[in-house]
Design a protein around this motif. Structure first.
Motif, PDB file in Angstrom:
ATOM      1  N   LEU A   1      -1.451  34.271 -43.188  1.00  0.00           N
ATOM      2  CA  LEU A   1      -0.300  35.132 -42.969  1.00  0.00           C
ATOM      3  C   LEU A   1       0.969  34.353 -43.296  1.00  0.00           C
ATOM      4  CD1 LEU A   1      -1.037  37.021 -39.631  1.00  0.00           C
ATOM      5  CD2 LEU A   1      -0.525  38.078 -41.826  1.00  0.00           C
ATOM      6  N   GLN A   2       1.874  34.989 -44.028  1.00  0.00           N
ATOM      7  CA  GLN A   2       3.136  34.358 -44.393  1.00  0.00           C
ATOM      8  C   GLN A   2       4.293  35.336 -44.173  1.00  0.00           C
ATOM      9  OE1 GLN A   2       1.881  33.236 -48.491  1.00  0.00           O
ATOM     10  NE2 GLN A   2       2.571  31.175 -47.922  1.00  0.00           N
ATOM     11  N   THR A   3       5.487  34.760 -44.008  1.00  0.00           N
ATOM     12  CA  THR A   3       6.687  35.585 -43.900  1.00  0.00           C
ATOM     13  C   THR A   3       7.682  35.183 -44.981  1.00  0.00           C
ATOM     14  OG1 THR A   3       7.564  34.022 -42.267  1.00  0.00           O
ATOM     15  CG2 THR A   3       6.510  36.017 -41.421  1.00  0.00           C
ATOM     16  N   TYR A   4       8.476  36.155 -45.398  1.00  0.00           N
ATOM     17  CA  TYR A   4       9.530  35.887 -46.383  1.00  0.00           C
ATOM     18  C   TYR A   4      10.689  36.854 -46.112  1.00  0.00           C
ATOM     19  CZ  TYR A   4      12.125  35.303 -50.656  1.00  0.00           C
ATOM     20  OH  TYR A   4      13.135  35.047 -51.564  1.00  0.00           O
ATOM     21  N   PRO A   5      11.921  36.316 -46.058  1.00  0.00           N
ATOM     22  CA  PRO A   5      12.318  34.905 -46.161  1.00  0.00           C
ATOM     23  C   PRO A   5      12.095  34.164 -44.847  1.00  0.00           C
ATOM     24  CG  PRO A   5      14.243  36.253 -45.803  1.00  0.00           C
ATOM     25  CD  PRO A   5      13.090  37.210 -45.930  1.00  0.00           C
ATOM     26  N   LYS A   6      12.306  32.861 -44.878  1.00  0.00           N
ATOM     27  CA  LYS A   6      12.157  32.046 -43.666  1.00  0.00           C
ATOM     28  C   LYS A   6      13.436  32.029 -42.828  1.00  0.00           C
ATOM     29  CE  LYS A   6       7.964  30.577 -44.346  1.00  0.00           C
ATOM     30  NZ  LYS A   6       6.889  31.319 -43.680  1.00  0.00           N
ATOM     31  N   ASP A   7      14.575  32.351 -43.429  1.00  0.00           N
ATOM     32  CA  ASP A   7      15.856  32.338 -42.716  1.00  0.00           C
ATOM     33  C   ASP A   7      16.601  33.619 -43.017  1.00  0.00           C
ATOM     34  OD1 ASP A   7      16.272  29.380 -41.618  1.00  0.00           O
ATOM     35  OD2 ASP A   7      15.371  29.222 -43.606  1.00  0.00           O
ATOM     36  N   ILE A   8      17.056  34.291 -41.962  1.00  0.00           N
ATOM     37  CA  ILE A   8      17.872  35.484 -42.138  1.00  0.00           C
ATOM     38  C   ILE A   8      19.067  35.413 -41.190  1.00  0.00           C
ATOM     39  CG2 ILE A   8      16.011  36.965 -42.947  1.00  0.00           C
ATOM     40  CD1 ILE A   8      15.752  38.120 -40.187  1.00  0.00           C
ATOM     41  N   THR A   9      20.184  36.001 -41.637  1.00  0.00           N
ATOM     42  CA  THR A   9      21.401  36.063 -40.848  1.00  0.00           C
ATOM     43  C   THR A   9      21.894  37.505 -40.847  1.00  0.00           C
ATOM     44  OG1 THR A   9      22.031  33.793 -41.409  1.00  0.00           O
ATOM     45  CG2 THR A   9      23.768  35.236 -40.624  1.00  0.00           C
ATOM     46  N   LEU A  10      22.280  37.995 -39.671  1.00  0.00           N
ATOM     47  CA  LEU A  10      22.795  39.355 -39.587  1.00  0.00           C
ATOM     48  C   LEU A  10      23.891  39.423 -38.538  1.00  0.00           C
ATOM     49  CD1 LEU A  10      20.399  41.654 -37.575  1.00  0.00           C
ATOM     50  CD2 LEU A  10      20.002  39.228 -37.776  1.00  0.00           C
ATOM     51  N   LEU A  11      24.751  40.436 -38.694  1.00  0.00           N
ATOM     52  CA  LEU A  11      25.828  40.640 -37.743  1.00  0.00           C
ATOM     53  C   LEU A  11      25.314  41.358 -36.501  1.00  0.00           C
ATOM     54  CD1 LEU A  11      28.760  41.784 -40.057  1.00  0.00           C
ATOM     55  CD2 LEU A  11      28.521  39.579 -38.894  1.00  0.00           C
ATOM     56  N   LEU A  12      25.997  41.140 -35.408  1.00  0.00           N
ATOM     57  CA  LEU A  12      25.670  41.811 -34.162  1.00  0.00           C
ATOM     58  C   LEU A  12      25.693  43.332 -34.368  1.00  0.00           C
ATOM     59  CD1 LEU A  12      25.227  41.574 -31.066  1.00  0.00           C
ATOM     60  CD2 LEU A  12      27.708  41.628 -30.824  1.00  0.00           C
ATOM     61  N   GLY A  13      24.596  44.015 -33.961  1.00  0.00           N
ATOM     62  CA  GLY A  13      24.521  45.467 -34.065  1.00  0.00           C
ATOM     63  C   GLY A  13      24.050  45.994 -35.404  1.00  0.00           C
ATOM     64  N   THR A  14      23.718  45.117 -36.359  1.00  0.00           N
ATOM     65  CA  THR A  14      23.243  45.551 -37.670  1.00  0.00           C
ATOM     66  C   THR A  14      21.745  45.281 -37.807  1.00  0.00           C
ATOM     67  OG1 THR A  14      23.742  43.421 -38.721  1.00  0.00           O
ATOM     68  CG2 THR A  14      25.495  45.084 -38.668  1.00  0.00           C
ATOM     69  N   ASN A  15      21.188  45.772 -38.921  1.00  0.00           N
ATOM     70  CA  ASN A  15      19.757  45.647 -39.171  1.00  0.00           C
ATOM     71  C   ASN A  15      19.490  44.895 -40.456  1.00  0.00           C
ATOM     72  OD1 ASN A  15      18.405  47.578 -37.066  1.00  0.00           O
ATOM     73  ND2 ASN A  15      20.110  48.766 -37.914  1.00  0.00           N
ATOM     74  N   THR A  16      18.352  44.262 -40.507  1.00  0.00           N
ATOM     75  CA  THR A  16      17.832  43.661 -41.736  1.00  0.00           C
ATOM     76  C   THR A  16      16.310  43.672 -41.629  1.00  0.00           C
ATOM     77  OG1 THR A  16      17.990  41.769 -43.234  1.00  0.00           O
ATOM     78  CG2 THR A  16      17.840  41.278 -40.887  1.00  0.00           C
TER      79      THR A  16
END
Length: 380
Positions: free
Chosen positions: A27-42
């Motif tokens: 099992l793998q995930t991509y990407p390894k690093d994510i940044t998001l603003l408070l109250g938003t989605n990614t």
């Protein structure tokens, strides 16, 4: 059973087991690093590589559940092969966390299934923090040259403490060794990744540039001590003793690393710890020398202005990041970096008071010679 058949059977078993472990249950995930603003989605992708026959469930969770909401919180494998799921992330509160997985089938390799997540208040604060970072980087880089200029202008280094210079050159040299080792040497990078498999290399290119430039600039100042008037100034016995202890520690760590008792990464960490210690003590000899001479002549206050600017902005950046990521623990829970910045700024205030209040426009009572060269106090 014929020997050839036994060998073929053994080879088949080895290939099957290898495929099971390395190719069919990852099992793998991509990407390894994510940044998001408070109250938003990614979102990020969770991928099953290879063949799978189980109906195991994969539970997806955050180390800090109050920071993120994950949708869906779990998926069922149900015999999927080479399949990808999209996992949605909603930022509930600012902070830093990591998304991990648990699988009900122990044969599935999940070592590459993680995501580092940053939820922040504002993109504007990120830009301000970056600008502040570059300003204090420039201020600290420039801080070496006012002293070089004043030495050149006076054609003298009388008033510049040699203990301070000896601590400074060793400290920055060790800092450069630490940064270059982690940034340029693949073997040490591998050691770091094995020790901290989910960590990021803490050394950036600007760290390498600053430390190497600091060694170069300090070396220029030391060279001036050999060509300009210096009276009978010399490194004190106290400083020689402290430098000797540091050298013994480094030699011991190098030998232990060379014979594989310790890792070379441990040697680099020893270099960084000595650098931190030097930062705590290096200003003491110069402040004491100014006190004994009742003068700051020969000591550049421009150096202190730059250092004060850099230290203040460094702490400001940590405070901005602490608010933006709600990460006050990195400042007050592990106070080393913040404390060292604060300590340097406090010493800058000492030099400001000496220069502009106590010894303003004072000439030294007497030039330094063998009879009145102040010994630096014991600072360890």
């Amino acid at each position: 059973m014929d020997l050839k058949i036994r060998l073929l059977l053994l080879k088949f078993i080895i290939v099957f087991v290898s495929a099971k472990v390395n190719g069919h249950t990852l099992l793998q995930t991509y990407p390894k690093d994510i940044t998001l603003l408070l109250g938003t989605n990614t979102s990020f992708e969770l991928t099953l590589n290879g063949h799978n026959e189980s109906s195991a469930k994969v539970f997806i969770f955050s180390e800090h559940e109050d920071i993120l909401k994950l949708d869906p919180p779990y998926v069922s494998l149900d015999g999927w092969e080479n399949h990808t799921w999209t996992i949605y992330v909603n930022g509930l509160n600012p902070g830093l966390t990591e998304i991990d997985v648990n699988v009900t089938d122990a044969d599935i390799d999940t070592t590459q299934a993680f995501v580092r997540v940053t939820v922040q208040h504002s993109d504007v604060l990120v830009i301000i923090s970056q600008v502040v970072g570059w300003v204090y980087f420039v201020a600290w880089s420039v801080s070496f040259y006012p002293q070089v200029f004043i030495n050149w202008k006076r054609k003298s280094v009388v008033g510049l403490n040699f203990d301070f210079l000896s601590f400074n050159i060793l400290g920055f040299l060790l800092y450069a060794v630490f940064n270059c080792g982690l940034y340029f040497i693949p073997y040490i990078e591998t050691e770091y990744e094995e020790r901290y498999p989910r960590g990021l290399n803490p050394v950036l290119l600007n760290d390498v540039f600053f430390s190497c430039h600091a060694v170069f600039a300090t070396a220029i100042t030391i060279t001036q001590c050999f060509i300009y008037e210096r009276g009978n100034q010399k490194i004190s016995l106290t400083a020689k003793g402290i430098l000797g202890i540091f050298g013994l520690v480094l030699l011991t760590m190098a030998i232990l690393s060379g014979v594989n008792v310790l890792h070379w990464l441990d040697f680099l960490y020893a270099c960084s710890y000595i650098k931190l210690t030097i930062t705590l003590i290096k200003y003491v000899p110069q402040a004491y020398m100014n006190y004994v001479r009742k003068s700051t002549e020969g000591w550049s206050i421009g150096n202190i202005f730059c250092d004060f600017t850099g230290g203040t902005l460094s702490m400001l950046q940590m405070i901005l990041n602490g608010y933006n990521y709600d990460d006050w623990v990195s400042i007050f829970g592990d106070p080393t970096k913040f404390g060292l910045g604060l300590f340097s700024v406090l010493f800058d205030f000492v030099f400001f008071i000496q220069h502009y209040v106590f010894y303003r426009n004072n000439e030294p009572y007497s030039e330094l010679d063998g009879s009145n060269q102040p010994e630096a106090p014991t600072v360890c």
